[in-house]
Design a protein around this motif. Structure first.
Motif, PDB file in Angstrom:
ATOM      1  N   MET A   1       0.842  -1.183   0.000  1.00  0.00           N
ATOM      2  CA  MET A   1       0.000   0.000   0.000  1.00  0.00           C
ATOM      3  C   MET A   1       0.884   1.242   0.000  1.00  0.00           C
ATOM      4  SD  MET A   1      -3.023   0.975   2.607  1.00  0.00           S
ATOM      5  CE  MET A   1      -2.839   2.552   3.357  1.00  0.00           C
ATOM      6  N   GLY A   2       0.552   2.194  -0.829  1.00  0.00           N
ATOM      7  CA  GLY A   2       1.332   3.410  -0.943  1.00  0.00           C
ATOM      8  C   GLY A   2       0.981   4.432   0.120  1.00  0.00           C
ATOM      9  N   ILE A   3       1.750   5.475   0.130  1.00  0.00           N
ATOM     10  CA  ILE A   3       1.545   6.550   1.104  1.00  0.00           C
ATOM     11  C   ILE A   3       0.844   7.735   0.453  1.00  0.00           C
ATOM     12  CG2 ILE A   3       2.767   8.211   2.559  1.00  0.00           C
ATOM     13  CD1 ILE A   3       4.429   6.017   3.502  1.00  0.00           C
ATOM     14  N   LEU A   4       1.217   8.036  -0.792  1.00  0.00           N
ATOM     15  CA  LEU A   4       0.666   9.206  -1.470  1.00  0.00           C
ATOM     16  C   LEU A   4      -0.677   8.888  -2.117  1.00  0.00           C
ATOM     17  CD1 LEU A   4       3.876  10.511  -3.273  1.00  0.00           C
ATOM     18  CD2 LEU A   4       2.966  11.205  -1.055  1.00  0.00           C
ATOM     19  N   LYS A   5      -1.570   9.859  -2.043  1.00  0.00           N
ATOM     20  CA  LYS A   5      -2.868   9.731  -2.722  1.00  0.00           C
ATOM     21  C   LYS A   5      -2.648   9.958  -4.219  1.00  0.00           C
ATOM     22  CE  LYS A   5      -5.332  11.560   1.264  1.00  0.00           C
ATOM     23  NZ  LYS A   5      -6.068  12.706   1.795  1.00  0.00           N
ATOM     24  N   ASP A  86      26.965  17.469  -3.664  1.00  0.00           N
ATOM     25  CA  ASP A  86      26.162  17.422  -2.449  1.00  0.00           C
ATOM     26  C   ASP A  86      25.878  18.861  -2.040  1.00  0.00           C
ATOM     27  OD1 ASP A  86      24.980  16.992   0.011  1.00  0.00           O
ATOM     28  OD2 ASP A  86      26.808  16.304   0.985  1.00  0.00           O
ATOM     29  N   TYR A  87      24.617  19.235  -2.012  1.00  0.00           N
ATOM     30  CA  TYR A  87      24.226  20.593  -1.647  1.00  0.00           C
ATOM     31  C   TYR A  87      23.988  20.742  -0.149  1.00  0.00           C
ATOM     32  CZ  TYR A  87      23.723  21.311  -6.636  1.00  0.00           C
ATOM     33  OH  TYR A  87      23.979  21.405  -7.976  1.00  0.00           O
ATOM     34  N   GLY A  88      24.160  19.655   0.595  1.00  0.00           N
ATOM     35  CA  GLY A  88      23.961  19.716   2.040  1.00  0.00           C
ATOM     36  C   GLY A  88      22.507  19.681   2.458  1.00  0.00           C
ATOM     37  N   ILE A  89      21.624  19.267   1.569  1.00  0.00           N
ATOM     38  CA  ILE A  89      20.200  19.203   1.887  1.00  0.00           C
ATOM     39  C   ILE A  89      19.893  17.827   2.445  1.00  0.00           C
ATOM     40  CG2 ILE A  89      17.847  19.382   1.002  1.00  0.00           C
ATOM     41  CD1 ILE A  89      19.045  21.114  -1.299  1.00  0.00           C
ATOM     42  N   HIS A  90      19.604  17.791   3.734  1.00  0.00           N
ATOM     43  CA  HIS A  90      19.322  16.538   4.427  1.00  0.00           C
ATOM     44  C   HIS A  90      18.003  16.647   5.172  1.00  0.00           C
ATOM     45  CE1 HIS A  90      23.892  15.489   4.912  1.00  0.00           C
ATOM     46  NE2 HIS A  90      23.577  15.853   3.681  1.00  0.00           N
ATOM     47  N   PHE A  91      17.262  15.561   5.187  1.00  0.00           N
ATOM     48  CA  PHE A  91      16.054  15.442   6.000  1.00  0.00           C
ATOM     49  C   PHE A  91      16.267  14.269   6.941  1.00  0.00           C
ATOM     50  CE2 PHE A  91      14.586  17.502   2.172  1.00  0.00           C
ATOM     51  CZ  PHE A  91      13.569  18.355   2.580  1.00  0.00           C
ATOM     52  N   TYR A  92      15.935  14.447   8.196  1.00  0.00           N
ATOM     53  CA  TYR A  92      15.980  13.351   9.163  1.00  0.00           C
ATOM     54  C   TYR A  92      14.557  13.100   9.637  1.00  0.00           C
ATOM     55  CZ  TYR A  92      20.981  13.979   9.087  1.00  0.00           C
ATOM     56  OH  TYR A  92      22.284  14.064   8.673  1.00  0.00           O
ATOM     57  N   ALA A  96       7.236  14.209   5.821  1.00  0.00           N
ATOM     58  CA  ALA A  96       5.794  14.184   5.531  1.00  0.00           C
ATOM     59  C   ALA A  96       5.143  15.423   6.137  1.00  0.00           C
ATOM     60  CB  ALA A  96       5.178  12.908   6.101  1.00  0.00           C
ATOM     61  N   GLY A  97       3.867  15.558   5.932  1.00  0.00           N
ATOM     62  CA  GLY A  97       3.160  16.722   6.459  1.00  0.00           C
ATOM     63  C   GLY A  97       3.685  17.984   5.807  1.00  0.00           C
ATOM     64  N   TYR A  98       3.985  18.991   6.618  1.00  0.00           N
ATOM     65  CA  TYR A  98       4.507  20.252   6.094  1.00  0.00           C
ATOM     66  C   TYR A  98       5.846  20.063   5.393  1.00  0.00           C
ATOM     67  CZ  TYR A  98       0.992  22.452   9.067  1.00  0.00           C
ATOM     68  OH  TYR A  98      -0.181  22.820   9.648  1.00  0.00           O
ATOM     69  N   GLU A  99       6.639  19.101   5.868  1.00  0.00           N
ATOM     70  CA  GLU A  99       7.961  18.877   5.287  1.00  0.00           C
ATOM     71  C   GLU A  99       7.888  18.312   3.868  1.00  0.00           C
ATOM     72  OE1 GLU A  99       7.241  17.319   8.419  1.00  0.00           O
ATOM     73  OE2 GLU A  99       7.852  19.149   9.409  1.00  0.00           O
ATOM     74  N   PHE A 100       6.764  17.693   3.515  1.00  0.00           N
ATOM     75  CA  PHE A 100       6.648  17.103   2.182  1.00  0.00           C
ATOM     76  C   PHE A 100       6.766  18.183   1.104  1.00  0.00           C
ATOM     77  CE2 PHE A 100       4.300  15.507  -1.517  1.00  0.00           C
ATOM     78  CZ  PHE A 100       5.014  14.349  -1.756  1.00  0.00           C
ATOM     79  N   ASN A 101       6.107  19.321   1.309  1.00  0.00           N
ATOM     80  CA  ASN A 101       6.202  20.406   0.329  1.00  0.00           C
ATOM     81  C   ASN A 101       7.628  20.918   0.215  1.00  0.00           C
ATOM     82  OD1 ASN A 101       3.495  20.395  -0.387  1.00  0.00           O
ATOM     83  ND2 ASN A 101       2.933  21.834   1.211  1.00  0.00           N
ATOM     84  N   VAL A 102       8.327  20.990   1.330  1.00  0.00           N
ATOM     85  CA  VAL A 102       9.719  21.432   1.320  1.00  0.00           C
ATOM     86  C   VAL A 102      10.574  20.429   0.544  1.00  0.00           C
ATOM     87  CG1 VAL A 102      11.719  21.998   2.751  1.00  0.00           C
ATOM     88  CG2 VAL A 102       9.420  22.689   3.480  1.00  0.00           C
ATOM     89  N   LEU A 103      10.332  19.141   0.759  1.00  0.00           N
ATOM     90  CA  LEU A 103      11.044  18.100   0.015  1.00  0.00           C
ATOM     91  C   LEU A 103      10.866  18.294  -1.488  1.00  0.00           C
ATOM     92  CD1 LEU A 103      12.571  15.316  -0.136  1.00  0.00           C
ATOM     93  CD2 LEU A 103      10.288  14.277  -0.087  1.00  0.00           C
ATOM     94  N   ILE A 104       9.632  18.487  -1.919  1.00  0.00           N
ATOM     95  CA  ILE A 104       9.344  18.657  -3.356  1.00  0.00           C
ATOM     96  C   ILE A 104      10.017  19.925  -3.882  1.00  0.00           C
ATOM     97  CG2 ILE A 104       7.522  18.946  -5.088  1.00  0.00           C
ATOM     98  CD1 ILE A 104       7.768  16.099  -3.697  1.00  0.00           C
ATOM     99  N   GLU A 105       9.933  21.026  -3.129  1.00  0.00           N
ATOM    100  CA  GLU A 105      10.580  22.272  -3.553  1.00  0.00           C
ATOM    101  C   GLU A 105      12.098  22.101  -3.639  1.00  0.00           C
ATOM    102  OE1 GLU A 105       9.364  25.486  -1.001  1.00  0.00           O
ATOM    103  OE2 GLU A 105       7.244  25.160  -1.461  1.00  0.00           O
ATOM    104  N   ASP A 106      12.670  21.390  -2.673  1.00  0.00           N
ATOM    105  CA  ASP A 106      14.116  21.167  -2.701  1.00  0.00           C
ATOM    106  C   ASP A 106      14.527  20.292  -3.879  1.00  0.00           C
ATOM    107  OD1 ASP A 106      14.460  22.740  -0.470  1.00  0.00           O
ATOM    108  OD2 ASP A 106      14.730  21.067   0.923  1.00  0.00           O
TER     109      ASP A 106
END
Length: 141
Positions: A1-5, A86-92, A96-106
Motif C-alpha cells: 500500500m502506498g503513502i501518497l494519494k 552534495d548541496y547539504g540538503i538533508h532530511f531526518y 511528511a506533512g509540512y515537510e513534504f512540500n519542502v522536500l518537493i521544492e528542494d
C-alpha cells in the motif's frame, strides 16, 4: 500500500516536469528498518517514481558507514538530495506533512541547479569562507 494519494501523485508528477537535471535521493536506513525508516523509504520510492529525472538509492547506515560519513549522516532515517554535487540538503525522519512540500521544492531547486535566491544574496553567501552548519527543527505544535 502506498503513502501518497493519487491526486497528490498527479500534482507532484506535473511539478516534476520542470526538473531540468537529474536529482539523486539517497536514503539511509538499516537492515532491520524502524517504522519511520520503512515509511520514509516507501514515500521516497513513490516520489522518485514520478519522474525519470529523480534517481532513488537506498543505503545501509551501518554496512555503508563510510558513505554515511561522506554525506555527514549521523542518524536515520536520513534523506540526502544531491545533483552534480552534495548541496547539504538533508532530511531526518519522515519528510511528511509540512515537510513534504519542502522536500518537493528542494528536489525542484536541485533539479534546476538554482536555489531561487537573488544575485545579491548569492554574492553575500559567496563571502562565507568557513563551514556553516544550519539545522531547521520542525514541530506541528
Amino acid at each position: 500500500m502506498g503513502i501518497l494519494k493519487e491526486k497528490d501523485k498527479e500534482k507532484v508528477a506535473n511539478i516534476f516536469k520542470g526538473i531540468e537535471k537529474d536529482v539523486k535521493i539517497l536514503m539511509f536506513t538499516q537492515e532491520m528498518e524502524c517504522q519511520h525508516c520503512e515509511m520514509t523509504r516507501t514515500m521516497l520510492e513513490e516520489v522518485s517514481g514520478l519522474s525519470d529525472k529523480v534517481i532513488f538509492e537506498v543505503h545501509d547506515f551501518v554496512a555503508e558507514a563510510d558513505l554515511a560519513k561522506k554525506y555527514r549522516v549521523d542518524k536515520i532515517p536520513a534523506t540526502v538530495l544531491s545533483g552534480d554535487k552534495d548541496y547539504g540538503i538533508h532530511f531526518y525522519g519522515v519528510p511528511a506533512g509540512y515537510e513534504f512540500n519542502v522536500l518537493i521544492e528542494d528536489i525542484m531547486d536541485v533539479g534546476k541547479r538554482d536555489p531561487g535566491l537573488s544575485k545579491e544574496v548569492m554574492a553575500e553567501l559567496a563571502k562565507i569562507d568557513r563551514p556553516v552548519h544550519m539545522q531547521v527543527l520542525i514541530s506541528p505544535t
